[in-house]
Structures are given as structure tokens and as C-alpha cells.
Design a protein around this motif. Structure first.
Motif, PDB file in Angstrom:
ATOM      1  N   ILE A 265       0.815  -1.216   0.000  1.00 12.79           N
ATOM      2  CA  ILE A 265       0.000   0.000   0.000  1.00 12.79           C
ATOM      3  C   ILE A 265       0.849   1.267   0.000  1.00 12.79           C
ATOM      4  CG2 ILE A 265      -0.338   0.084   2.501  1.00 12.79           C
ATOM      5  CD1 ILE A 265      -2.882   1.044  -0.222  1.00 12.79           C
ATOM      6  N   ASP A 266       1.964   1.257   0.697  1.00 12.26           N
ATOM      7  CA  ASP A 266       2.828   2.440   0.715  1.00 12.26           C
ATOM      8  C   ASP A 266       3.375   2.730  -0.677  1.00 12.26           C
ATOM      9  OD1 ASP A 266       2.433   2.908   3.434  1.00 12.26           O
ATOM     10  OD2 ASP A 266       4.096   1.590   3.992  1.00 12.26           O
ATOM     11  N   LYS A 267       3.811   1.692  -1.368  1.00  5.64           N
ATOM     12  CA  LYS A 267       4.345   1.874  -2.723  1.00  5.64           C
ATOM     13  C   LYS A 267       3.237   2.338  -3.675  1.00  5.64           C
ATOM     14  CE  LYS A 267       6.929  -0.299  -6.425  1.00  5.64           C
ATOM     15  NZ  LYS A 267       7.725  -1.427  -6.854  1.00  5.64           N
ATOM     16  N   ILE A 268       2.061   1.753  -3.555  1.00  2.00           N
ATOM     17  CA  ILE A 268       0.945   2.136  -4.425  1.00  2.00           C
ATOM     18  C   ILE A 268       0.561   3.593  -4.195  1.00  2.00           C
ATOM     19  CG2 ILE A 268      -1.500   1.714  -4.912  1.00  2.00           C
ATOM     20  CD1 ILE A 268      -0.846  -1.299  -4.270  1.00  2.00           C
ATOM     21  N   ASN A 269       0.438   3.999  -2.936  1.00  2.62           N
ATOM     22  CA  ASN A 269       0.112   5.402  -2.643  1.00  2.62           C
ATOM     23  C   ASN A 269       1.204   6.351  -3.125  1.00  2.62           C
ATOM     24  OD1 ASN A 269      -2.522   5.417  -1.538  1.00  2.62           O
ATOM     25  ND2 ASN A 269      -1.743   4.650   0.414  1.00  2.62           N
ATOM     26  N   GLU A 270       2.458   5.915  -3.059  1.00  2.00           N
ATOM     27  CA  GLU A 270       3.575   6.735  -3.555  1.00  2.00           C
ATOM     28  C   GLU A 270       3.475   6.935  -5.071  1.00  2.00           C
ATOM     29  OE1 GLU A 270       8.292   5.994  -4.197  1.00  2.00           O
ATOM     30  OE2 GLU A 270       7.498   5.473  -2.211  1.00  2.00           O
ATOM     31  N   ILE A 271       3.159   5.862  -5.785  1.00  2.00           N
ATOM     32  CA  ILE A 271       2.999   5.951  -7.243  1.00  2.00           C
ATOM     33  C   ILE A 271       1.856   6.902  -7.593  1.00  2.00           C
ATOM     34  CG2 ILE A 271       2.331   4.645  -9.310  1.00  2.00           C
ATOM     35  CD1 ILE A 271       3.815   2.212  -7.992  1.00  2.00           C
ATOM     36  N   ILE A 272       0.746   6.792  -6.884  1.00  2.00           N
ATOM     37  CA  ILE A 272      -0.408   7.662  -7.138  1.00  2.00           C
ATOM     38  C   ILE A 272      -0.051   9.113  -6.869  1.00  2.00           C
ATOM     39  CG2 ILE A 272      -2.764   8.227  -6.407  1.00  2.00           C
ATOM     40  CD1 ILE A 272      -3.044   5.145  -5.774  1.00  2.00           C
ATOM     41  N   ALA A 273       0.658   9.363  -5.772  1.00  2.00           N
ATOM     42  CA  ALA A 273       1.062  10.742  -5.428  1.00  2.00           C
ATOM     43  C   ALA A 273       1.957  11.322  -6.510  1.00  2.00           C
ATOM     44  CB  ALA A 273       1.762  10.768  -4.075  1.00  2.00           C
TER      45      ALA A 273
END
Length: 119
Positions: free
Chosen positions: A107-115
């Protein structure tokens, strides 16, 4: 960016959970995604900083979590396959190196990509 909400996305997952026969211009498809995959997506939705548009891919029994920028040309898609494999695709130049990369449900990586996509 479309205004997708968690409640709208949960309703969409509920609709997707029902096996359907879909007729498109490409033919007739039975759309069925395993319950465990839908549960993983539901858990993921609760943790996302920005809600996606959920798009079923009928011909492959996959689900896209899709983001679009206001320019209507830049797209970020997380594809969750029937097997549980998740891949990411984007045509957005600053993070284009992610095109078709398989990723973990981190989830941290996914949220980072979205940001990065919305910067």
C-alpha cells in the motif's frame, strides 16, 4: 480526475461479485472474478489515499483501478488479474518507467505511485 468515492467503489465491487454474461462489440463474455481477489481489492480501497475508477476488463476477467489526470491524456492503471497478480501501467512521462511492471500489494508503494502521478 473523476470524483470516485470509497462507497461508490464498494458498490461497484458488489456488482462485479455477481457472475455476469456481458455482450460487447467483441463478443459475449462471462465475467467472474474470484471472491478472494475482490476481498483483496476491497482491503486495498480502504487504504488508498485517492480512490480510483474501477473498470472491469470483461475479455480477460481482470479489474483495472484507473486514475486519470485532468489533461485526459495521462493514465495510471493498476491491473489486478484473476490470478491475483498486480501490474501497473502509466503513460505519464515522469513515472513512465513503471509501464507494465508487476508490483506487490504494498500500500505504501501504491500510494507513492499515485502521489507522483498527481504531482
Amino acid at each position: 480526475m473523476k470524483n470516485n468515492t470509497l462507497s461508490n467503489n464498494l458498490e461497484m465491487l458488489e456488482k462485479i461479485s455477481i457472475v455476469q454474461t456481458i455482450t460487447t462489440g467483441l463478443g459475449e463474455f462471462e465475467f467472474s472474478v474470484p471472491r478472494c481477489i475482490l476481498e483483496q481489492i476491497e482491503e486495498l480501497l480502504y487504504e488508498l489515499d485517492v480512490q480510483p475508477e474501477i473498470v472491469p476488463q470483461y475479455s480477460e476477467n481482470n479489474i483495472f483501478l484507473q486514475y486519470e489526470r485532468d489533461d485526459d491524456q495521462s493514465v495510471l492503471e493498476f491491473t489486478i488479474e484473476r490470478s491475483g497478480v498486480m501490474s501497473v501501467y502509466t503513460n505519464y512521462e515522469p513515472i513512465e518507467d513503471l509501464s507494465y511492471e508487476e508490483i506487490d500489494l504494498d500500500i505504501d508503494k501504491i500510494n507513492e505511485i499515485i502521489a507522483k502521478f498527481y504531482k
